[in-house]
Design a protein around this motif. Structure first.
Motif, PDB file in Angstrom:
ATOM      1  N   LEU A  85     -25.654  40.744  87.016  1.00 35.84           N
ATOM      2  CA  LEU A  85     -24.284  41.486  87.570  1.00 35.84           C
ATOM      3  C   LEU A  85     -23.135  41.346  87.314  1.00 35.84           C
ATOM      4  O   LEU A  85     -22.872  42.948  87.041  1.00 35.84           O
ATOM      5  CB  LEU A  85     -24.815  40.961  89.852  1.00 35.84           C
ATOM      6  CG  LEU A  85     -23.442  41.318  90.811  1.00 35.84           C
ATOM      7  CD1 LEU A  85     -24.296  42.959  90.257  1.00 35.84           C
ATOM      8  CD2 LEU A  85     -23.910  40.539  91.439  1.00 35.84           C
ATOM      9  N   SER A  86     -23.101  40.090  87.018  1.00 39.78           N
ATOM     10  CA  SER A  86     -21.548  40.143  87.129  1.00 39.78           C
ATOM     11  C   SER A  86     -21.019  40.898  85.311  1.00 39.78           C
ATOM     12  O   SER A  86     -20.496  42.417  84.813  1.00 39.78           O
ATOM     13  CB  SER A  86     -20.656  38.652  86.760  1.00 39.78           C
ATOM     14  OG  SER A  86     -19.502  38.592  86.104  1.00 39.78           O
ATOM     15  N   LEU A 101     -22.479  38.911  77.896  1.00 35.60           N
ATOM     16  CA  LEU A 101     -24.478  38.826  77.829  1.00 35.60           C
ATOM     17  C   LEU A 101     -24.441  37.482  78.048  1.00 35.60           C
ATOM     18  O   LEU A 101     -24.315  37.104  77.335  1.00 35.60           O
ATOM     19  CB  LEU A 101     -24.670  39.315  76.446  1.00 35.60           C
ATOM     20  CG  LEU A 101     -25.063  40.909  76.257  1.00 35.60           C
ATOM     21  CD1 LEU A 101     -24.979  41.502  74.640  1.00 35.60           C
ATOM     22  CD2 LEU A 101     -25.644  41.650  77.370  1.00 35.60           C
ATOM     23  N   GLY A 102     -25.809  37.460  78.722  1.00 38.48           N
ATOM     24  CA  GLY A 102     -26.670  36.205  78.924  1.00 38.48           C
ATOM     25  C   GLY A 102     -27.833  35.924  78.150  1.00 38.48           C
ATOM     26  O   GLY A 102     -27.816  36.953  77.081  1.00 38.48           O
ATOM     27  N   ILE A 103     -28.353  34.845  78.200  1.00 38.39           N
ATOM     28  CA  ILE A 103     -29.962  34.390  77.404  1.00 38.39           C
ATOM     29  C   ILE A 103     -30.788  33.552  77.735  1.00 38.39           C
ATOM     30  O   ILE A 103     -29.629  32.412  78.449  1.00 38.39           O
ATOM     31  CB  ILE A 103     -28.612  33.942  75.882  1.00 38.39           C
ATOM     32  CG1 ILE A 103     -28.491  32.237  75.909  1.00 38.39           C
ATOM     33  CG2 ILE A 103     -28.286  34.234  74.710  1.00 38.39           C
ATOM     34  CD1 ILE A 103     -28.816  31.537  74.177  1.00 38.39           C
ATOM     35  N   LYS A 104     -31.576  33.763  77.274  1.00 39.78           N
ATOM     36  CA  LYS A 104     -32.923  33.053  77.737  1.00 39.78           C
ATOM     37  C   LYS A 104     -33.526  32.747  76.686  1.00 39.78           C
ATOM     38  O   LYS A 104     -33.563  33.214  75.958  1.00 39.78           O
ATOM     39  CB  LYS A 104     -33.211  33.804  78.528  1.00 39.78           C
ATOM     40  CG  LYS A 104     -32.525  34.975  80.169  1.00 39.78           C
ATOM     41  CD  LYS A 104     -33.380  34.606  80.704  1.00 39.78           C
ATOM     42  CE  LYS A 104     -34.464  33.646  81.699  1.00 39.78           C
ATOM     43  NZ  LYS A 104     -35.107  34.549  83.357  1.00 39.78           N
ATOM     44  N   SER A 162     -33.171  40.868  83.221  1.00 37.94           N
ATOM     45  CA  SER A 162     -32.001  41.490  84.643  1.00 37.94           C
ATOM     46  C   SER A 162     -31.833  41.440  85.385  1.00 37.94           C
ATOM     47  O   SER A 162     -32.653  40.764  85.684  1.00 37.94           O
ATOM     48  CB  SER A 162     -32.690  43.361  83.660  1.00 37.94           C
ATOM     49  OG  SER A 162     -31.568  43.715  84.332  1.00 37.94           O
ATOM     50  N   ASP A 163     -30.321  41.893  85.862  1.00 37.16           N
ATOM     51  CA  ASP A 163     -30.351  41.389  87.637  1.00 37.16           C
ATOM     52  C   ASP A 163     -30.556  42.404  88.319  1.00 37.16           C
ATOM     53  O   ASP A 163     -29.788  41.712  89.125  1.00 37.16           O
ATOM     54  CB  ASP A 163     -28.451  40.891  87.399  1.00 37.16           C
ATOM     55  CG  ASP A 163     -29.352  39.261  87.611  1.00 37.16           C
ATOM     56  OD1 ASP A 163     -29.896  38.969  88.184  1.00 37.16           O
ATOM     57  OD2 ASP A 163     -28.122  38.612  87.890  1.00 37.16           O
ATOM     58  N   PRO A 180     -31.062  31.726  82.997  1.00 40.02           N
ATOM     59  CA  PRO A 180     -30.210  32.334  82.108  1.00 40.02           C
ATOM     60  C   PRO A 180     -28.670  31.069  81.434  1.00 40.02           C
ATOM     61  O   PRO A 180     -27.992  30.727  81.914  1.00 40.02           O
ATOM     62  CB  PRO A 180     -29.522  34.072  81.700  1.00 40.02           C
ATOM     63  CG  PRO A 180     -29.762  33.485  83.294  1.00 40.02           C
ATOM     64  CD  PRO A 180     -30.605  32.894  83.886  1.00 40.02           C
ATOM     65  N   ASP A 181     -28.072  30.957  79.563  1.00 39.51           N
ATOM     66  CA  ASP A 181     -27.213  30.967  79.774  1.00 39.51           C
ATOM     67  C   ASP A 181     -25.992  31.524  79.434  1.00 39.51           C
ATOM     68  O   ASP A 181     -26.296  33.124  78.842  1.00 39.51           O
ATOM     69  CB  ASP A 181     -27.447  29.790  78.807  1.00 39.51           C
ATOM     70  CG  ASP A 181     -27.941  28.526  78.677  1.00 39.51           C
ATOM     71  OD1 ASP A 181     -28.241  28.314  80.450  1.00 39.51           O
ATOM     72  OD2 ASP A 181     -29.055  28.227  78.118  1.00 39.51           O
TER      73      ASP A 181
END
Length: 347
Positions: free
Chosen positions: A197-198, A209-212, A108-109, A224-225
């Motif tokens: 945040l976006s 949604l990003g992933i790590k 999380s941001d 993240p990507d």
């Protein structure tokens, strides 16, 4: 340049299993004419999508691996990423990335969210409401996320080794298996979610949604990507341009692959190059015009250090900045496109 040989190479790549009548069926919508010169045939074919049957089998291989993992893993979800999901892959036999996402926690941001809540004047009432709601509902994971991901990776390895004879677990970021029945490769990637945040400000759309990605050699995640946002943007823009964006991406990938030169540009790099071109510059162009606009774009990027300003499709990463070897690769790709464009202009 020997385009007759390149045509053979390209056709064999697109039809590696030698399916009868493949050429007629697959290239029937490409505008290909039997009287076209070799270079014209090459360009038109290089812009075509991989045959639907091959793409279907590639996805089936991913689904087969997923079914096996679903039976033994808990607290996970599955997604796909990569060029197969945008139909910009170029090989008849393509691998597919299966993401196995740990659902026990998410990155999380939250710190940025809380920082932005101190600058309320920058946001609308609706955006502030989203930030506050996210802050108030946030909780810190009490477990060990690195250990969770390490255990998940180990579980994936055990399962895939048991099911597949051809299983490579040596890679840090993926378990690589080969489905011999379907003749397809699958990369299985251990990963976790990341909420930026976006993502919060835009009311949490799934594509943002990003992933790590877990690196087993390092023992922690990288990123993240934002693969889903990239997929969404490429699919949307190509739809706006009647498929022309994807034609340009496939063309550059084929030119890179068929070159006698070593051109170490990835799908990520080529996507960014093509996506950066303003839609109005190519929305009504035919195959010749698309080659010309690609040549002018590469020339522009290679002069006055413009390549350093190019960002990814998502916009969160500079593609060529600080990477002189990639700039040289871009120049080599430009030379290949220039030779094709020159040959196209001959009568």
């Amino acid at each position: 340049m020997d385009y007759k040989s390149k045509l053979v190479t390209l056709s064999n790549r697109y039809n590696p299993e030698r399916v009868p009548l493949f050429e007629t069926r697959h290239f029937s919508n490409s505008g290909l004419q039997s009287t076209d010169r070799d270079v014209v045939q090459y360009v038109k074919k290089a812009m075509c999508a991989v045959d639907e049957d091959y793409t279907r089998k590639t996805k089936e291989a991913g689904e087969a691996a997923k079914v096996h993992l679903e039976r033994v893993l808990r607290d996970v979800s599955f997604e796909y990423q990569g060029s197969v999901m945008t139909d910009t892959h170029i090989k008849g036999v393509s691998d597919i990335d299966l993401l196995v996402l740990c659902e026990k926690f998410y990155g999380s941001d939250i710190h940025r969210v809380r920082e932005e809540l101190q600058r309320q004047y920058l946001y609308t009432t609706e955006e502030l409401s989203r930030l506050r709601s996210y802050d108030q509902s946030f909780y810190s994971y009490q477990g060990n996320s690195s250990e969770d991901l390490g255990n998940l990776r180990a579980g994936i390895e055990r399962t895939m080794k048991y099911i597949y004879d051809d299983c490579d677990t040596s890679h840090a970021k993926a378990v690589k298996i080969r489905n011999k029945h379907l003749n397809r490769d699958v990369d299985i990637v251990t990963s976790s979610w990341f909420q930026s945040l976006s993502y919060v400000l835009h009311d949490m759309p799934k594509e943002e949604l990003g992933i790590k990605i877990y690196n087993k050699d390092k023992g922690y995640t990288e990123g993240p990507d934002y693969p889903f946002l990239s997929i969404s943007r490429i699919n949307s823009r190509s739809a706006e341009t009647n498929g022309r964006l994807k034609k340009m991406i496939r063309f550059l990938k084929n030119v890179r692959t068929d070159s006698d030169l070593n051109i170490p540009l990835t799908s990520f790099d080529i996507n960014a190059i093509c996506y950066s071109i303003p839609v109005l510059d190519y929305i009504n162009l035919d195959y010749r015009g698309l080659v010309r606009v690609l040549l002018s774009t590469i020339y522009y990027l290679c002069t006055d250090y413009k390549a350093g300003e190019l960002t990814s499709v998502v916009g969160d990463e500079y593609v060529f900045r600080g990477k002189p070897e990639k700039v040289e690769a871009l120049k080599a790709l430009g030379l290949e496109v220039y030779q094709i464009e020159t040959e196209l202009d001959k009568r």
